[in-house]
Design a protein around this motif. Structure first.
Motif, PDB file in Angstrom:
ATOM      1  N   GLN A   3      -2.358   2.774   9.100  1.00  0.00           N
ATOM      2  CA  GLN A   3      -1.448   3.800   9.592  1.00  0.00           C
ATOM      3  C   GLN A   3      -0.354   4.020   8.562  1.00  0.00           C
ATOM      4  O   GLN A   3       0.162   3.057   7.989  1.00  0.00           O
ATOM      5  CB  GLN A   3      -0.837   3.376  10.929  1.00  0.00           C
ATOM      6  N   LEU A   4      -0.042   5.293   8.330  1.00  0.00           N
ATOM      7  CA  LEU A   4       0.976   5.656   7.359  1.00  0.00           C
ATOM      8  C   LEU A   4       2.052   6.464   8.083  1.00  0.00           C
ATOM      9  O   LEU A   4       1.727   7.412   8.812  1.00  0.00           O
ATOM     10  CB  LEU A   4       0.381   6.499   6.231  1.00  0.00           C
ATOM     11  N   VAL A   5       3.299   6.103   7.859  1.00  0.00           N
ATOM     12  CA  VAL A   5       4.407   6.787   8.519  1.00  0.00           C
ATOM     13  C   VAL A   5       5.445   7.195   7.478  1.00  0.00           C
ATOM     14  O   VAL A   5       6.035   6.330   6.811  1.00  0.00           O
ATOM     15  CB  VAL A   5       5.074   5.891   9.588  1.00  0.00           C
ATOM     16  N   GLU A   6       5.638   8.516   7.346  1.00  0.00           N
ATOM     17  CA  GLU A   6       6.605   9.034   6.386  1.00  0.00           C
ATOM     18  C   GLU A   6       7.991   9.121   7.011  1.00  0.00           C
ATOM     19  O   GLU A   6       8.142   9.278   8.229  1.00  0.00           O
ATOM     20  CB  GLU A   6       6.219  10.438   5.890  1.00  0.00           C
ATOM     21  N   ILE A  26      -1.189  -1.704   6.373  1.00  0.00           N
ATOM     22  CA  ILE A  26      -2.032  -2.740   5.772  1.00  0.00           C
ATOM     23  C   ILE A  26      -1.544  -3.021   4.362  1.00  0.00           C
ATOM     24  O   ILE A  26      -0.744  -2.262   3.814  1.00  0.00           O
ATOM     25  CB  ILE A  26      -3.519  -2.327   5.740  1.00  0.00           C
ATOM     26  N   SER A  27      -2.048  -4.113   3.785  1.00  0.00           N
ATOM     27  CA  SER A  27      -1.632  -4.453   2.433  1.00  0.00           C
ATOM     28  C   SER A  27      -2.046  -3.363   1.458  1.00  0.00           C
ATOM     29  O   SER A  27      -3.204  -2.947   1.427  1.00  0.00           O
ATOM     30  CB  SER A  27      -2.264  -5.779   2.013  1.00  0.00           C
ATOM     31  N   MET A  28      -1.096  -2.902   0.669  1.00  0.00           N
ATOM     32  CA  MET A  28      -1.399  -1.850  -0.291  1.00  0.00           C
ATOM     33  C   MET A  28      -2.306  -2.359  -1.419  1.00  0.00           C
ATOM     34  O   MET A  28      -2.882  -1.565  -2.146  1.00  0.00           O
ATOM     35  CB  MET A  28      -0.113  -1.240  -0.836  1.00  0.00           C
ATOM     36  N   HIS A  29      -2.406  -3.679  -1.547  1.00  0.00           N
ATOM     37  CA  HIS A  29      -3.298  -4.237  -2.581  1.00  0.00           C
ATOM     38  C   HIS A  29      -4.750  -3.862  -2.307  1.00  0.00           C
ATOM     39  O   HIS A  29      -5.576  -3.825  -3.218  1.00  0.00           O
ATOM     40  CB  HIS A  29      -3.161  -5.757  -2.632  1.00  0.00           C
ATOM     41  N   LYS A  75       7.212  -4.702   0.498  1.00  0.00           N
ATOM     42  CA  LYS A  75       7.588  -3.982   1.725  1.00  0.00           C
ATOM     43  C   LYS A  75       6.454  -3.118   2.261  1.00  0.00           C
ATOM     44  O   LYS A  75       6.628  -2.447   3.276  1.00  0.00           O
ATOM     45  CB  LYS A  75       8.812  -3.106   1.465  1.00  0.00           C
ATOM     46  N   ASN A  76       5.300  -3.114   1.579  1.00  0.00           N
ATOM     47  CA  ASN A  76       4.191  -2.240   1.976  1.00  0.00           C
ATOM     48  C   ASN A  76       4.662  -0.802   2.148  1.00  0.00           C
ATOM     49  O   ASN A  76       4.343  -0.120   3.131  1.00  0.00           O
ATOM     50  CB  ASN A  76       3.553  -2.736   3.275  1.00  0.00           C
ATOM     51  N   THR A  77       5.427  -0.342   1.189  1.00  0.00           N
ATOM     52  CA  THR A  77       6.023   0.984   1.266  1.00  0.00           C
ATOM     53  C   THR A  77       5.837   1.726  -0.050  1.00  0.00           C
ATOM     54  O   THR A  77       5.974   1.149  -1.135  1.00  0.00           O
ATOM     55  CB  THR A  77       7.521   0.885   1.608  1.00  0.00           C
ATOM     56  N   ALA A  97      -3.670   7.625   1.476  1.00  0.00           N
ATOM     57  CA  ALA A  97      -4.181   6.435   0.810  1.00  0.00           C
ATOM     58  C   ALA A  97      -5.689   6.364   0.958  1.00  0.00           C
ATOM     59  O   ALA A  97      -6.263   6.910   1.907  1.00  0.00           O
ATOM     60  CB  ALA A  97      -3.534   5.184   1.393  1.00  0.00           C
ATOM     61  N   GLY A  98      -6.339   5.683   0.002  1.00  0.00           N
ATOM     62  CA  GLY A  98      -7.784   5.552   0.071  1.00  0.00           C
ATOM     63  C   GLY A  98      -8.289   4.341  -0.674  1.00  0.00           C
ATOM     64  O   GLY A  98      -7.565   3.726  -1.465  1.00  0.00           O
ATOM     65  N   PHE A  99      -9.540   4.031  -0.427  1.00  0.00           N
ATOM     66  CA  PHE A  99     -10.173   2.879  -1.066  1.00  0.00           C
ATOM     67  C   PHE A  99     -10.909   3.257  -2.337  1.00  0.00           C
ATOM     68  O   PHE A  99     -11.207   2.399  -3.167  1.00  0.00           O
ATOM     69  CB  PHE A  99     -11.141   2.205  -0.084  1.00  0.00           C
ATOM     70  N   ARG A 100     -11.220   4.552  -2.484  1.00  0.00           N
ATOM     71  CA  ARG A 100     -11.968   4.993  -3.666  1.00  0.00           C
ATOM     72  C   ARG A 100     -11.173   6.078  -4.368  1.00  0.00           C
ATOM     73  O   ARG A 100     -10.530   6.913  -3.725  1.00  0.00           O
ATOM     74  CB  ARG A 100     -13.341   5.535  -3.253  1.00  0.00           C
ATOM     75  N   LEU A 101     -11.255   6.080  -5.684  1.00  0.00           N
ATOM     76  CA  LEU A 101     -10.546   7.091  -6.454  1.00  0.00           C
ATOM     77  C   LEU A 101     -10.992   8.481  -6.033  1.00  0.00           C
ATOM     78  O   LEU A 101     -12.180   8.748  -5.881  1.00  0.00           O
ATOM     79  CB  LEU A 101     -10.795   6.881  -7.953  1.00  0.00           C
TER      80      LEU A 101
END
Length: 117
Positions: A3-6, A26-29, A75-77, A97-101
């Motif tokens: 989930q992403l919250v601006e 989730i972890s941005m890594h 901060k996962n931000t 955000a995504g998992f693949r380029l």
């Protein structure tokens, strides 16, 4: 699922600055690409800035030198620092955000940025 919250949108005068934030659940890594898109009334959504795992960044020509994308993994931000704002920057801004380029799997709800005197 992520989930992403601006946050951070608002009204600013031409030449002013704003910083948008995007909190990620989730972890941005685990995400290979993160970005900011925008959509102005009557126009298609466009990529403004993206950060690719490994540290490289890309910017739309219209914002180069004025906008900066950054990540705070602790901060996962994700942030978008916007300087020297112009009326044509007025739009709803979305973090993504995504998992693949080149593939954005998750989107925030959007935050309005209005540049006007």
């Amino acid at each position: 699922q992520a989930q992403l919250v601006e946050s951070g949108g608002g009204l600013v005068q031409p030449g002013g600055s704003l910083r948008l934030s995007c909190a990620v659940s989730i972890s941005m890594h685990s995400l290979n690409v993160m970005g900011w898109h925008r959509q102005a009334p009557g126009k298609e959504r466009e990529l403004v800035a993206e950060h690719i795992s490994g540290g490289s960044t890309n910017y739309a020509d219209s914002v180069k030198g004025r906008f900066t994308i950054s990540l705070d993994n602790a901060k996962n931000t994700m942030y978008l620092q916007m300087n020297s704002l112009k009326p044509e920057d007025t739009a709803v801004y979305y973090c993504s955000a995504g998992f693949r380029l080149g593939s954005y799997d998750y989107w925030g709800q959007g935050t309005q940025v209005t540049v006007s005197s």
